[in-house]
Motif scaffolding. Structure first.
Motif, PDB file in Angstrom:
ATOM      1  N   ARG A 338     -58.365  29.699  -7.641  1.00 12.62           N
ATOM      2  CA  ARG A 338     -58.596  30.832  -7.567  1.00 12.62           C
ATOM      3  C   ARG A 338     -59.718  30.992  -6.685  1.00 12.62           C
ATOM      4  N   ALA A 339     -61.496  30.170  -7.307  1.00 16.55           N
ATOM      5  CA  ALA A 339     -62.163  29.964  -6.489  1.00 16.55           C
ATOM      6  C   ALA A 339     -61.816  30.530  -4.798  1.00 16.55           C
ATOM      7  N   LEU A 340     -61.403  29.443  -4.678  1.00 12.38           N
ATOM      8  CA  LEU A 340     -60.714  30.165  -2.713  1.00 12.38           C
ATOM      9  C   LEU A 340     -60.915  30.513  -2.718  1.00 12.38           C
ATOM     10  N   SER A 341     -59.483  31.084  -2.905  1.00 10.31           N
ATOM     11  CA  SER A 341     -59.355  32.376  -2.642  1.00 10.31           C
ATOM     12  C   SER A 341     -59.805  33.285  -3.116  1.00 10.31           C
ATOM     13  N   ALA A 342     -61.149  33.392  -4.047  1.00 11.28           N
ATOM     14  CA  ALA A 342     -61.604  35.044  -4.138  1.00 11.28           C
ATOM     15  C   ALA A 342     -63.244  34.829  -3.078  1.00 11.28           C
TER      16      ALA A 342
END
Length: 353
Positions: A338-342
């Motif tokens: 999720r952090a990479l996507s964000a």
């Protein structure tokens, strides 16, 4: 067909626990009394198997001497977790060898009082362990915060079992007086299984940690229900500053005693302030910092999750995953994804806690 008494099987299982405990030592100085406790139980299980499995009465004196050692070792194991002193340098250490010496003396010169002496030894140390457990997890200030709840659970079970052993000895004495020992074999077998329970729990002290018990959570809630004083707020603020400036949470061996010493306060002052101001236990407070640090590393680096777990101060994967879920509401792997996507979309993700 070869007959293998149940206590021999128990001895083998205890030996496996002993090896696992030593291997899970993680390079830290081991508590010699926990190691000795399990080793004595291995010997005791073998002796019980020889006595009740093959009827070798000549081994009874050795069995009595081993039994007298167990309560002393149990007390020294847990009492040694109250402060940071070396277990081998504690005051009155040699005094705890007197019960075994007393039994050896009785065996050699006056066997009649052996049963009564063992009952009194077990009941005495059982009461002492119960008193130590009554003070709650904070009494084990030198236990690593990552596993203090499992250590406290081990203390509770051990205190109960030592007391139960004294009561079982009373029942055995009555059985010999009334029936000549007809039921004693079954009673001893039950007691040996109980010993396995003690040591299986005590072995968790070497590494495994459990989620906070209902009693510990209730104690934290009771403390937080009281409005924090100005002193509580100051202590919590000072601890926040200390944790952020010196990243103490990364110390995997961090314990309540060490935190209190760094602040020049008692462990009760520190734990009460955290419970009241933060509405959580000290271990949860420290783990919050560890999880937040892990979140940063997961988002900003390509390091493996296991490496990040250790860098943040966690010792076991199970505890890391459990605390990460408590704070963020998701697994470390899901958080990283999720952090990479964000990062790609420019969004900002926030912790659930």
């Amino acid at each position: 067909m070869l007959f293998v008494p149940l206590p021999f099987v128990v001895a083998f299982l205890l030996l496996i626990l002993l090896v696992q405990m030593i291997r899970r030592n993680d390079g830290n100085a081991p508590n010699p009394f926990f190691t000795a406790l399990i080793a004595v139980y291995v010997l005791q299980s073998v002796v019980i198997g020889v006595r009740w499995g093959y009827g070798v009465l000549q081994i009874l004196p050795f069995q009595a001497a081993l039994a007298a050692i167990v309560p002393s070792l149990a007390w020294l194991s847990f009492e040694g977790l109250r402060d940071g002193r070396s277990p081998l340098k504690r005051p009155l250490l040699l005094v705890h060898g007197l019960p075994a010496l007393l039994i050896v003396g009785f065996v050699a010169f006056w066997p009649a009082p052996i049963s009564l002496a063992l009952i009194l030894i077990f009941l005495g140390y059982g009461i002492a362990l119960t008193w130590l457990a009554w003070a709650g997890p904070n009494a084990l200030g030198s236990s690593r915060l990552d596993g203090v709840i499992s250590t406290y659970r081990a203390l509770q079970v051990t205190a109960f079992s030592i007391l139960a052993s004294g009561l079982i000895d009373i029942v055995i004495s009555l059985d010999f007086a009334e029936t000549g020992g007809v039921y004693s074999g079954g009673i001893v077998a039950f007691g040996n299984v109980l010993a396995l329970l003690i040591l299986g729990t005590a072995a968790t002290v070497a590494g495994a940690s459990q989620p906070p018990s209902e009693e510990a959570e209730a104690a934290a809630e009771a403390a937080s229900a009281t409005s924090p004083s100005e002193e509580d707020a100051q202590i919590a603020a000072s601890l926040d500053t200390l944790m952020q400036s010196r990243t103490l949470y990364r110390d995997a061996d961090l314990n309540l005693n060490r935190l209190a010493r760094k602040m020049g306060l008692s462990i009760r002052q520190v734990s009460t302030a955290i419970n009241r101001v933060k509405s959580m236990s000290v271990s949860q407070y420290v783990n919050d910092y560890r999880v937040r640090d892990a979140c940063r590393l997961l988002a900003d680096t390509d390091e493996p999750i296991t490496r990040i777990m250790f860098d943040a101060g966690f010792q076991t994967k199970s505890n890391f995953n459990r605390e990460f879920l408590r704070v963020t509401g998701m697994s470390p792997k899901a958080w990283r994804a999720r952090a990479l996507s964000a990062n790609e979309s420019g969004d900002v993700i926030r912790l659930a806690g």
